[in-house]
Design a protein around this motif. Sequence first.
Motif, mmCIF file in Angstrom:
data_model
loop_
_atom_site.group_PDB
_atom_site.id
_atom_site.type_symbol
_atom_site.label_atom_id
_atom_site.label_comp_id
_atom_site.label_asym_id
_atom_site.label_seq_id
_atom_site.Cartn_x
_atom_site.Cartn_y
_atom_site.Cartn_z
ATOM 1 N N SER A 286 0.371 -5.156 -3.176
ATOM 2 C CA SER A 286 0.931 -3.808 -3.827
ATOM 3 C C SER A 286 -0.113 -3.700 -4.661
ATOM 4 O O SER A 286 -0.408 -2.509 -4.577
ATOM 5 N N ASP A 287 -0.978 -4.375 -5.277
ATOM 6 C CA ASP A 287 -2.054 -3.869 -5.705
ATOM 7 C C ASP A 287 -3.534 -3.493 -4.495
ATOM 8 O O ASP A 287 -3.424 -3.689 -3.379
ATOM 9 N N ASN A 288 -4.339 -2.776 -5.017
ATOM 10 C CA ASN A 288 -5.268 -1.387 -4.220
ATOM 11 C C ASN A 288 -5.701 -3.175 -4.026
ATOM 12 O O ASN A 288 -6.688 -2.371 -2.559
ATOM 13 N N LEU A 289 -6.527 -3.449 -4.410
ATOM 14 C CA LEU A 289 -6.806 -4.674 -3.293
ATOM 15 C C LEU A 289 -6.437 -6.028 -2.482
ATOM 16 O O LEU A 289 -6.814 -6.707 -2.011
ATOM 17 N N GLY A 290 -5.025 -5.342 -2.688
ATOM 18 C CA GLY A 290 -3.820 -6.483 -1.702
ATOM 19 C C GLY A 290 -4.239 -6.348 -0.265
ATOM 20 O O GLY A 290 -5.120 -4.997 0.503
ATOM 21 N N HIS A 291 -3.125 -7.001 -0.105
ATOM 22 C CA HIS A 291 -3.405 -6.370 1.897
ATOM 23 C C HIS A 291 -2.775 -5.207 2.115
ATOM 24 O O HIS A 291 -2.180 -4.222 1.288
ATOM 25 N N ARG A 292 -3.794 -4.846 2.607
ATOM 26 C CA ARG A 292 -3.301 -3.054 2.626
ATOM 27 C C ARG A 292 -4.373 -2.039 2.446
ATOM 28 O O ARG A 292 -3.183 -0.836 2.175
ATOM 29 N N ALA B 172 -7.529 -1.328 -0.537
ATOM 30 C CA ALA B 172 -8.478 -0.662 -0.417
ATOM 31 C C ALA B 172 -8.935 -0.827 0.726
ATOM 32 O O ALA B 172 -9.960 0.308 1.503
ATOM 33 N N SER B 173 -9.285 -2.250 1.176
ATOM 34 C CA SER B 173 -10.064 -1.910 2.658
ATOM 35 C C SER B 173 -9.642 -1.817 4.161
ATOM 36 O O SER B 173 -10.145 -1.811 5.463
ATOM 37 N N HIS B 174 -7.970 -1.110 4.323
ATOM 38 C CA HIS B 174 -7.660 0.287 4.616
ATOM 39 C C HIS B 174 -8.090 1.400 4.934
ATOM 40 O O HIS B 174 -7.823 1.908 5.679
ATOM 41 N N ALA C 137 -2.289 2.074 2.342
ATOM 42 C CA ALA C 137 -3.547 3.255 1.358
ATOM 43 C C ALA C 137 -4.266 3.752 2.459
ATOM 44 O O ALA C 137 -5.601 3.683 1.547
ATOM 45 N N LEU C 138 -4.227 4.768 3.151
ATOM 46 C CA LEU C 138 -4.743 4.957 3.448
ATOM 47 C C LEU C 138 -5.792 6.215 2.834
ATOM 48 O O LEU C 138 -6.886 6.664 2.983
ATOM 49 N N LEU C 139 -5.116 6.639 1.928
ATOM 50 C CA LEU C 139 -6.371 7.426 0.752
ATOM 51 C C LEU C 139 -6.492 6.940 -0.222
ATOM 52 O O LEU C 139 -7.028 7.803 -1.325
ATOM 53 N N TRP C 140 -6.672 5.741 -0.626
ATOM 54 C CA TRP C 140 -7.258 5.370 -1.467
ATOM 55 C C TRP C 140 -8.796 5.517 -1.444
ATOM 56 O O TRP C 140 -9.279 5.402 -0.568
ATOM 57 N N PRO C 141 -8.980 5.723 -2.521
ATOM 58 C CA PRO C 141 -8.743 6.004 -4.233
ATOM 59 C C PRO C 141 -7.964 6.757 -4.826
ATOM 60 O O PRO C 141 -8.140 7.010 -6.135
ATOM 61 N N TRP C 142 -7.615 8.230 -4.008
ATOM 62 C CA TRP C 142 -7.233 9.413 -4.314
ATOM 63 C C TRP C 142 -5.937 9.560 -4.523
ATOM 64 O O TRP C 142 -5.115 10.179 -5.129
ATOM 65 N N SER C 143 -5.105 8.238 -3.732
ATOM 66 C CA SER C 143 -4.079 8.179 -3.876
ATOM 67 C C SER C 143 -3.241 6.587 -4.319
ATOM 68 O O SER C 143 -3.843 5.715 -3.440
ATOM 69 N N ASP C 144 -2.681 6.381 -4.888
ATOM 70 C CA ASP C 144 -2.251 4.995 -4.729
ATOM 71 C C ASP C 144 -1.082 4.568 -3.356
ATOM 72 O O ASP C 144 -0.877 3.771 -3.210
ATOM 73 N N THR C 145 -0.518 5.979 -2.606
ATOM 74 C CA THR C 145 0.682 6.018 -2.281
ATOM 75 C C THR C 145 0.654 4.521 -0.696
ATOM 76 O O THR C 145 -0.757 4.969 -0.003
ATOM 77 N N ARG C 146 0.943 3.996 -0.627
ATOM 78 C CA ARG C 146 1.088 3.206 0.974
ATOM 79 C C ARG C 146 2.070 3.652 1.691
ATOM 80 O O ARG C 146 3.060 3.790 1.451
ATOM 81 N N TRP C 147 0.860 4.559 3.134
ATOM 82 C CA TRP C 147 1.710 5.635 4.156
ATOM 83 C C TRP C 147 2.112 4.439 5.491
ATOM 84 O O TRP C 147 1.695 3.056 5.569
ATOM 85 N N PHE C 148 3.698 4.734 5.867
ATOM 86 C CA PHE C 148 3.710 4.541 6.831
ATOM 87 C C PHE C 148 3.695 5.824 7.797
ATOM 88 O O PHE C 148 4.143 6.716 7.776
ATOM 89 N N ALA C 149 3.560 5.884 8.965
ATOM 90 C CA ALA C 149 3.953 7.133 10.011
ATOM 91 C C ALA C 149 5.445 7.139 10.365
ATOM 92 O O ALA C 149 5.854 6.139 10.072
ATOM 93 N N GLY C 150 5.397 7.982 11.013
ATOM 94 C CA GLY C 150 7.206 8.780 10.725
ATOM 95 C C GLY C 150 7.346 7.656 11.862
ATOM 96 O O GLY C 150 8.574 7.625 11.613
ATOM 97 N N TRP C 151 6.553 7.711 12.711
ATOM 98 C CA TRP C 151 7.520 6.613 13.470
ATOM 99 C C TRP C 151 6.658 5.430 13.640
ATOM 100 O O TRP C 151 4.757 5.072 13.751
#
Length: 177
Positions: free
Chosen positions: A52-58, A60-62, A111-125
């Motif tokens: 869940s860290d910003n440098l963790g899986h999925r 900042a690299s994503h 984390a699609l919007l890192w560094p502006w947001s720490d939110t981890r996103w999923f698509a609705g589908w």
Amino acid sequence: MPTIFSHALLPLAVGLGLGRSRVPPALLLAGMLAAVLPDADVIAFKLGIPYSDNLGHRGASHALLTAAVVAGLACGVVARWRNAWAWWFLFFAMASHGLLDSLTDGGKGVALLWPWSDTRWFAGWRPIEVSPIGWSRFWSARGWEVVQSEFVWIWLPCAALTAMLLLWRASVPGRRG
């Protein structure tokens, strides 16, 4: 996450569909590598960095910003890629990784919007089965389920995209190469 093989398919489909004159082989290969690059973040597990860290899986690299920076760096290093088209292709290739991961049914989001947001996103589908992490886990019954899911939700759509681009190219004068 989709498997590393499936991440490379989207830039491959676009590159093959648009042809060598638009996506030369070296740029196509770079796009395929960019598409799998975000999963190098699995090294974070070995370094003790939590998922869940910003440098963790999925993390900042994503992020879309990371895709923009990597595309910019590649275009800055390779002289013949110093154009908007090459940048957009490489950006799309790398950004597609996080977007595909957001369509999976597992994990902690992207984390699609890192560094502006720490939110981890999923698509609705989320139709794509999440791939098990680790080589030995991949070659299991669960891994086979993932491959079947990816065939339906990634491989077939990529084949259709390639076919549509090839048909478009054949129908437009001067778009054959």
